[in-house]
Write a protein that holds these residues in place. Structure first.
Motif, PDB file in Angstrom:
ATOM      1  N   VAL A 117       0.842  -1.213   0.000  1.00 49.77           N
ATOM      2  CA  VAL A 117       0.000   0.000   0.000  1.00 49.77           C
ATOM      3  C   VAL A 117       0.872   1.256   0.000  1.00 49.77           C
ATOM      4  CG1 VAL A 117      -1.640   1.338   1.387  1.00 49.77           C
ATOM      5  CG2 VAL A 117      -1.968  -1.134   1.091  1.00 49.77           C
ATOM      6  N   THR A 118       1.923   1.241   0.802  1.00 50.50           N
ATOM      7  CA  THR A 118       2.827   2.397   0.863  1.00 50.50           C
ATOM      8  C   THR A 118       3.532   2.618  -0.477  1.00 50.50           C
ATOM      9  OG1 THR A 118       3.199   1.989   3.225  1.00 50.50           O
ATOM     10  CG2 THR A 118       4.790   3.393   2.081  1.00 50.50           C
ATOM     11  N   TRP A 119       3.921   1.544  -1.125  1.00 48.19           N
ATOM     12  CA  TRP A 119       4.586   1.671  -2.426  1.00 48.19           C
ATOM     13  C   TRP A 119       3.686   2.358  -3.443  1.00 48.19           C
ATOM     14  CZ3 TRP A 119       9.392   0.627  -4.507  1.00 48.19           C
ATOM     15  CH2 TRP A 119       9.469   0.665  -5.907  1.00 48.19           C
ATOM     16  N   TRP A 169       5.112   7.953   9.115  1.00 51.44           N
ATOM     17  CA  TRP A 169       4.593   6.692   8.564  1.00 51.44           C
ATOM     18  C   TRP A 169       5.666   5.965   7.759  1.00 51.44           C
ATOM     19  CZ3 TRP A 169       0.631   3.336   8.825  1.00 51.44           C
ATOM     20  CH2 TRP A 169       0.504   2.407   7.806  1.00 51.44           C
ATOM     21  N   ILE A 170       6.411   6.707   6.938  1.00 49.83           N
ATOM     22  CA  ILE A 170       7.474   6.094   6.136  1.00 49.83           C
ATOM     23  C   ILE A 170       8.551   5.514   7.049  1.00 49.83           C
ATOM     24  CG2 ILE A 170       9.238   6.517   4.388  1.00 49.83           C
ATOM     25  CD1 ILE A 170       6.397   6.572   3.339  1.00 49.83           C
ATOM     26  N   VAL A 171       8.864   6.229   8.113  1.00 45.26           N
ATOM     27  CA  VAL A 171       9.855   5.708   9.066  1.00 45.26           C
ATOM     28  C   VAL A 171       9.361   4.405   9.692  1.00 45.26           C
ATOM     29  CG1 VAL A 171      11.057   6.171  11.232  1.00 45.26           C
ATOM     30  CG2 VAL A 171      10.773   7.998   9.553  1.00 45.26           C
ATOM     31  N   TRP A 172       8.085   4.366  10.044  1.00 34.10           N
ATOM     32  CA  TRP A 172       7.495   3.178  10.649  1.00 34.10           C
ATOM     33  C   TRP A 172       7.551   1.983   9.680  1.00 34.10           C
ATOM     34  CZ3 TRP A 172       6.507  -0.102  14.096  1.00 34.10           C
ATOM     35  CH2 TRP A 172       5.404  -0.953  14.088  1.00 34.10           C
ATOM     36  N   ILE A 173       7.172   2.206   8.432  1.00 32.34           N
ATOM     37  CA  ILE A 173       7.238   1.145   7.434  1.00 32.34           C
ATOM     38  C   ILE A 173       8.688   0.721   7.185  1.00 32.34           C
ATOM     39  CG2 ILE A 173       6.807   0.584   4.999  1.00 32.34           C
ATOM     40  CD1 ILE A 173       4.315   0.580   6.760  1.00 32.34           C
ATOM     41  N   PHE A 174       9.596   1.685   7.194  1.00 31.48           N
ATOM     42  CA  PHE A 174      11.012   1.363   6.973  1.00 31.48           C
ATOM     43  C   PHE A 174      11.568   0.512   8.117  1.00 31.48           C
ATOM     44  CE2 PHE A 174      15.599   2.544   7.151  1.00 31.48           C
ATOM     45  CZ  PHE A 174      15.969   1.946   5.952  1.00 31.48           C
ATOM     46  N   LEU A 175      11.111   0.765   9.329  1.00 34.60           N
ATOM     47  CA  LEU A 175      11.529  -0.075  10.451  1.00 34.60           C
ATOM     48  C   LEU A 175      11.045  -1.515  10.266  1.00 34.60           C
ATOM     49  CD1 LEU A 175      10.942   2.326  13.488  1.00 34.60           C
ATOM     50  CD2 LEU A 175      13.130   1.649  12.477  1.00 34.60           C
ATOM     51  N   LEU A 176       9.807  -1.663   9.772  1.00 35.00           N
ATOM     52  CA  LEU A 176       9.301  -3.008   9.474  1.00 35.00           C
ATOM     53  C   LEU A 176      10.134  -3.667   8.378  1.00 35.00           C
ATOM     54  CD1 LEU A 176       5.418  -2.419   9.520  1.00 35.00           C
ATOM     55  CD2 LEU A 176       6.840  -3.434  11.305  1.00 35.00           C
ATOM     56  N   VAL A 177      10.510  -2.876   7.367  1.00 27.86           N
ATOM     57  CA  VAL A 177      11.329  -3.397   6.275  1.00 27.86           C
ATOM     58  C   VAL A 177      12.681  -3.867   6.807  1.00 27.86           C
ATOM     59  CG1 VAL A 177      12.587  -2.752   4.178  1.00 27.86           C
ATOM     60  CG2 VAL A 177      10.192  -2.062   4.469  1.00 27.86           C
TER      61      VAL A 177
END
Length: 631
Positions: A371-373, A529-537
């Motif tokens: 979804v973020t992509w 939000w991007i930081v949060w997704i990047f942490l998951l990545v």
């Protein structure tokens, strides 16, 4: 309780170290033991073993029987000795042969008229009782082939099955049940073998083994009306009691005195058992409406966990993305989310469902990555050179995950009749050994298979149990699993690249210009939000990279599974290391690759096709392969 190991190869009449016999039986419990022979000996071997002793040509027949001197025994029998005649202790020759595991002598005495179920000794028991107490499986098999009745009771009222349980001879237990003995047969006191195990043998075995043989966990004895749970509570057997509770034993049954297992535990003041039974009572008495609602939708447990994971990840990112500058408020909200999740899991997620949480978390993470992509990264990278590889990555990831899940690892299952036939066949071949026979599944284990404690099932060519797919990785799905790891790795790489591009275009700072601290604070404030997704990545990329590289190394270079490699490491630490050159499964990097992925390339390559669910012998391997045995 582990079964004794007899060796990796199923060879009959293999030489064993010889010891002296049981010379005096008495009442079993007070035997004068001179160490027992583990296998019947040929006359020549006995002559060699006894070369240092006196001339046995003058021995009486009892002593010759105890030591297995067949020639001397035959000489005395041919001279007129009555094979049925008991000695002064009321013990017959076949009893002495049985307790000392003299198989050839037993066969000879029976051919000369010995009664296979002759009663004798202080306990008025049969030769089969004597062999059972000593754990001589081969002798038990031989006597039963000649018609010995295992259901007969001795003076203590015990059948052979009860004796095997009392002395923890697991192979004999399995063989007797497979030959038709009732696993819930009662002794003179009305106790089943399971009751005997829970009250007299501290530990989980043979209680767990009997339950695997379908013993009733709620049967009651005839005298006190106690269940196995009552007996475990009275004897303080915490391990057996836990096994019974896991098997669904009823904690509310009352005995003849109106006492429940919990009441008996309170009388004995055993805090551990009291706590276990109280927890079991609470678990069975819950009547919460929400719990009933979730149980009614048990078949949707994966979907519910996935939905919860999707919501938790979104709420966490939403809180991080709030415009408020108060990190104290956000910290409080983060803690509240964490506490809520823990309460929901502990309250409503069963032990069986708990193992699916990592799978739900991974699936939800992938969902929000995609979804973020498409929402955040796609506008900055509209070119097909970015979108097509990402689409291929996510498609391959989903497809190979689906194949990994649906193909299954290669679980090994058998019907009850098949299990019984297997036990009988292996016992009669003297191969009822834990390295080739699974004592949990009651099946013969193919090469490279192993019992998974989490799945409670044997898996063909077992590699490991993967928490991220909530399943085992084995013969049928390992190549799909490796492909899934590859596409998941490419996916997180593309997400990392998209994140870097997003920060470079939307954040008015850089590491070179402002330094590390300013750069970090700017990208966090730019889009939490991007930081949060990047942490998951980052989190998922760490374990995916390690697991993928490890899998490739083991498959291509070693030709081993994860389980086999761990076994080699353990052997190395214990000083029993086997060199990799002895590995019969390693055919070289290129051929290992061809075999694993079954590459044919229009007939150019010829992969080795092996059905690991049915491969019981090493008929395909290189020289010295028989020396390479994983335990």
């Amino acid at each position: 309780m582990e079964w004794p190991e007899s060796g990796p190869e199923c060879q009959l009449n293999c030489p064993h170290e010889h010891h002296g016999p049981h010379k005096h039986q008495g009442s079993y419990g007070h035997q004068e033991q001179y160490n027992n022979s583990s296998q019947a000996k040929s006359p020549a071997e006995h002559h060699s073993d006894l070369a240092f002793m006196e001339d046995y040509s003058n021995w009486d027949i009892v002593k010759a029987t105890q030591y297995g001197i067949i020639d001397r025994c035959k000489e005395l029998i041919e001279a007129g000795y009555d094979v049925r005649q008991p000695d002064k202790e009321n013990v017959t020759l076949i009893h002495w042969a049985a307790i000392n595991n003299r198989i050839e002598l037993v066969k000879y005495y029976i051919s000369k008229g010995a009664i296979v179920d002759q009663l004798g000794g202080d306990l008025n028991s049969t030769p089969l009782h004597w062999a059972t107490r000593q754990g001589h499986l081969s002798m038990v098999v031989t006597l039963m082939k000649y018609g010995a009745d295992p259901s007969l009771v001795d003076r203590e009222g015990l059948t052979c099955l009860h004796l095997a349980v009392q002395f923890q001879h697991m192979p004999i237990i399995a063989y007797l049940v497979a030959q038709g003995q009732d696993v819930d047969a009662v002794d003179v006191n009305g106790q089943t073998p399971l009751m005997l195990a829970t009250c007299k043998i501290i530990g989980p075995e043979p209680t767990r083994f009997l339950i695997k043989l379908n013993a009733s966990v709620n049967a009651v004895d005839k005298v006190h009306r106690n269940t196995p749970l009552h007996w475990a509570a009275m004897s303080g057997n915490v391990a057996a009691l836990t096994v019974l509770l896991d098997a669904g034993a009823n904690v509310e049954v009352k005995n003849a005195m109106g006492e429940t297992p919990l009441g008996l535990a309170q009388q004995n003041r055993n805090p551990w058992i009291i706590q276990c039974l109280m927890d079991a009572n609470v678990d069975r008495s819950r009547n919460h409406l929400m719990l009933k609602f979730l149980k009614s939708f048990e078949k949707y447990k994966l979907l519910l966990l996935l939905l919860m994971a999707v919501i938790v990840i979104w709420v966490t990112g939403y809180v991080a993305d709030l415009e408020s500058d108060s990190w104290l408020l956000k910290s409080i909200l983060f803690v509240s989310i964490w506490v809520t999740v823990q309460l929901v899991i502990r309250r409503f997620v069963s032990v069986q469902t708990f193992s699916y949480i990592p799978l739900a978390f991974l699936s939800a993470s992938l969902f929000w990555m995609v979804v973020t992509w498409f929402i955040r990264f796609l506008p900055d990278m509209p070119d097909s050179c970015f979108q097509i590889p990402f689409a291929l990555s996510i498609t391959g990831c989903i497809y190979y995950f689906y194949r990994t899940w649906t193909a299954g690892p290669g679980y090994l299952r058998a019907s009850e009749e098949e299990k019984k036939r297997t036990v009988v066949a292996l016992a009669e071949a003297d191969c009822l050994d834990p390295r080739i026979f699974c004592t949990m599944c009651l099946i013969r284990k193919p090469l490279r298979s192993k019992h998974c404690a989490i799945c409670d099932c044997c898996v063909a060519k077992y590699d490991h149990h993967c928490l991220w797919i909530a399943s085992c990785v084995g013969a049928w799905n390992q190549r799909y699993f490796v492909s899934f790891l590859f596409f998941l790795l490419t996916l997180v790489v593309w997400m990392t690249y998209g994140t870097i591009v997003y920060w470079s275009l939307h954040c008015a700072t850089s590491y070179e210009k402002d330094g590390l601290w300013t750069f970090l604070t700017q990208i966090v404030s730019c889009s939490p939000w991007i930081v949060w997704i990047f942490l998951l990545v980052l989190f998922h990329s760490s374990w995916v990279t390690l697991l993928f590289v490890n899998q490739l190394y083991q498959i291509l270079y070693l030709g081993l599974t994860t389980s086999e490699r761990m076994c080699l490491i353990k052997r190395a630490h214990s000083g029993r290391f086997l060199g990799l050159r002895q590995n019969p499964f390693n055919r070289g990097c290129f051929q290992n690759l061809v075999d694993f992925f079954q590459c044919r390339c229009f007939g150019l390559f010829k992969p080795n096709q092996i059905d690991w669910t049915r491969q019981y012998s090493m008929g395909f391997e290189q020289p010295r392969a028989h020396e390479f045995q994983f335990v």
